[in-house]
Design a protein around this motif. Sequence first.
Motif, short mmCIF file in Angstrom:
data_model
loop_
_atom_site.label_atom_id
_atom_site.label_comp_id
_atom_site.label_asym_id
_atom_site.label_seq_id
_atom_site.Cartn_x
_atom_site.Cartn_y
_atom_site.Cartn_z
N GLY A 144 51.58 47.17 38.36
CA GLY A 144 52.64 46.01 38.70
C GLY A 144 52.17 44.71 39.25
O GLY A 144 52.84 43.82 39.54
N ILE A 145 50.86 44.58 39.65
CA ILE A 145 50.39 43.52 40.35
C ILE A 145 49.66 42.70 39.12
O ILE A 145 48.83 43.07 38.66
CB ILE A 145 49.18 43.91 41.42
CG1 ILE A 145 49.76 44.93 42.57
CG2 ILE A 145 48.87 42.70 42.00
CD1 ILE A 145 48.84 45.52 43.39
N LYS A 146 50.31 41.63 39.15
CA LYS A 146 49.61 40.66 38.09
C LYS A 146 48.54 39.64 38.87
O LYS A 146 48.66 39.45 40.07
CB LYS A 146 50.97 39.78 37.54
CG LYS A 146 51.80 40.62 36.76
CD LYS A 146 53.00 39.61 36.04
CE LYS A 146 53.73 40.47 35.45
NZ LYS A 146 54.37 40.05 34.05
N ALA A 147 47.73 39.29 38.10
CA ALA A 147 46.78 38.48 38.63
C ALA A 147 47.28 37.08 39.27
O ALA A 147 46.74 36.67 40.26
CB ALA A 147 45.49 38.21 37.56
N LYS A 148 48.01 36.67 38.56
CA LYS A 148 48.63 35.31 39.13
C LYS A 148 49.35 35.54 40.73
O LYS A 148 49.35 34.44 41.36
CB LYS A 148 49.57 34.57 38.35
CG LYS A 148 50.69 35.26 38.03
CD LYS A 148 51.87 34.65 36.98
CE LYS A 148 53.11 35.38 36.98
NZ LYS A 148 53.94 34.62 36.12
N ASN A 149 49.72 36.71 40.88
CA ASN A 149 50.15 36.93 42.19
C ASN A 149 49.14 37.38 43.39
O ASN A 149 49.59 37.58 44.55
CB ASN A 149 51.36 37.84 41.98
CG ASN A 149 52.35 37.68 41.22
OD1 ASN A 149 52.71 36.25 41.12
ND2 ASN A 149 53.19 38.33 40.59
N VAL A 150 48.02 37.46 42.85
CA VAL A 150 46.83 37.76 43.66
C VAL A 150 46.16 36.71 44.38
O VAL A 150 45.72 36.00 43.59
CB VAL A 150 45.95 38.72 43.13
CG1 VAL A 150 44.75 39.39 44.27
CG2 VAL A 150 46.66 40.18 42.61
N THR A 151 46.02 36.49 45.67
CA THR A 151 45.33 35.48 46.26
C THR A 151 44.16 35.43 46.69
O THR A 151 43.40 34.53 47.21
CB THR A 151 46.36 34.79 47.23
OG1 THR A 151 46.47 35.78 48.29
CG2 THR A 151 47.63 34.27 46.78
N SER A 152 43.65 36.76 46.82
CA SER A 152 42.05 37.06 47.39
C SER A 152 41.47 37.56 46.40
O SER A 152 41.76 38.19 45.59
CB SER A 152 42.27 37.74 48.71
OG SER A 152 42.83 39.12 48.45
N GLY A 153 40.04 37.39 46.51
CA GLY A 153 39.09 38.20 45.57
C GLY A 153 37.95 38.15 45.89
O GLY A 153 37.49 38.13 47.14
N TYR A 154 36.66 38.58 44.97
CA TYR A 154 35.59 38.64 45.50
C TYR A 154 34.73 37.71 44.59
O TYR A 154 35.02 37.32 43.44
CB TYR A 154 34.93 40.15 45.33
CG TYR A 154 35.99 40.88 46.09
CD1 TYR A 154 35.70 41.01 47.43
CD2 TYR A 154 37.18 41.44 45.50
CE1 TYR A 154 36.35 41.78 48.45
CE2 TYR A 154 37.90 42.23 46.47
CZ TYR A 154 37.60 42.40 47.88
OH TYR A 154 38.60 43.25 48.43
N ARG A 155 33.55 37.08 45.13
CA ARG A 155 32.47 36.39 44.24
C ARG A 155 31.19 36.58 44.27
O ARG A 155 30.65 37.02 45.47
CB ARG A 155 32.81 34.89 44.53
CG ARG A 155 33.84 34.18 44.31
CD ARG A 155 33.93 32.62 44.50
NE ARG A 155 35.29 32.12 44.02
CZ ARG A 155 35.72 31.11 44.60
NH1 ARG A 155 35.12 30.29 45.49
NH2 ARG A 155 36.80 30.49 44.07
N ALA A 156 30.48 36.74 43.30
CA ALA A 156 29.03 36.75 43.44
C ALA A 156 28.21 35.82 42.61
O ALA A 156 28.72 35.63 41.50
CB ALA A 156 28.72 38.29 43.02
#
Length: 167
Positions: free
Chosen positions: A117-129
Amino acid sequence: MKKLFYMTLCILVCACSGSKSATGSQPNKKLLKGTWEVTNIKFIGDKGLYKAFLFDLADSSCFKGGEWVFIPNNGSGKFSTNVNSSICEAYTQSIHWSFLESADGYTQFQFKYVGDGIKAKNVTSGYRATIQEISDNMMILKVPSEYEGNAFDVIMTFNKTSDSIEL
């Protein structure tokens, strides 16, 4: 005539190159289509002891042998950890991923956790490499990490195992 021939040859060689470097134009997302395995993890930094807890999830050793699936047309995917020791739990996480051209000219692979139920547009944090190398069958990522206040990089090598994209 000779100059024209060499110029044409140079353009053809550059255009037909199968791998992309970390700098330059953004790689095509279709390069990642399929299932990939993390085949190697190494640490780059000053001499000493390194311990990396990657992506706020698990010890770096739990990712070696793990599987990543990438679907390029919508940026969805997943990864799973490998239960290779008593410190690793089996874990599978859905992700939304993309490429990002950073200000310093390097291409980065970025992703964020999604699912249930968590959509990508509603997620404000993540990871980068940072992508150090990418081709049809191999990708090398440089993941910035820190242990006891000391910065270092974790180098993750991925090898394609299948064109299958089952989530």
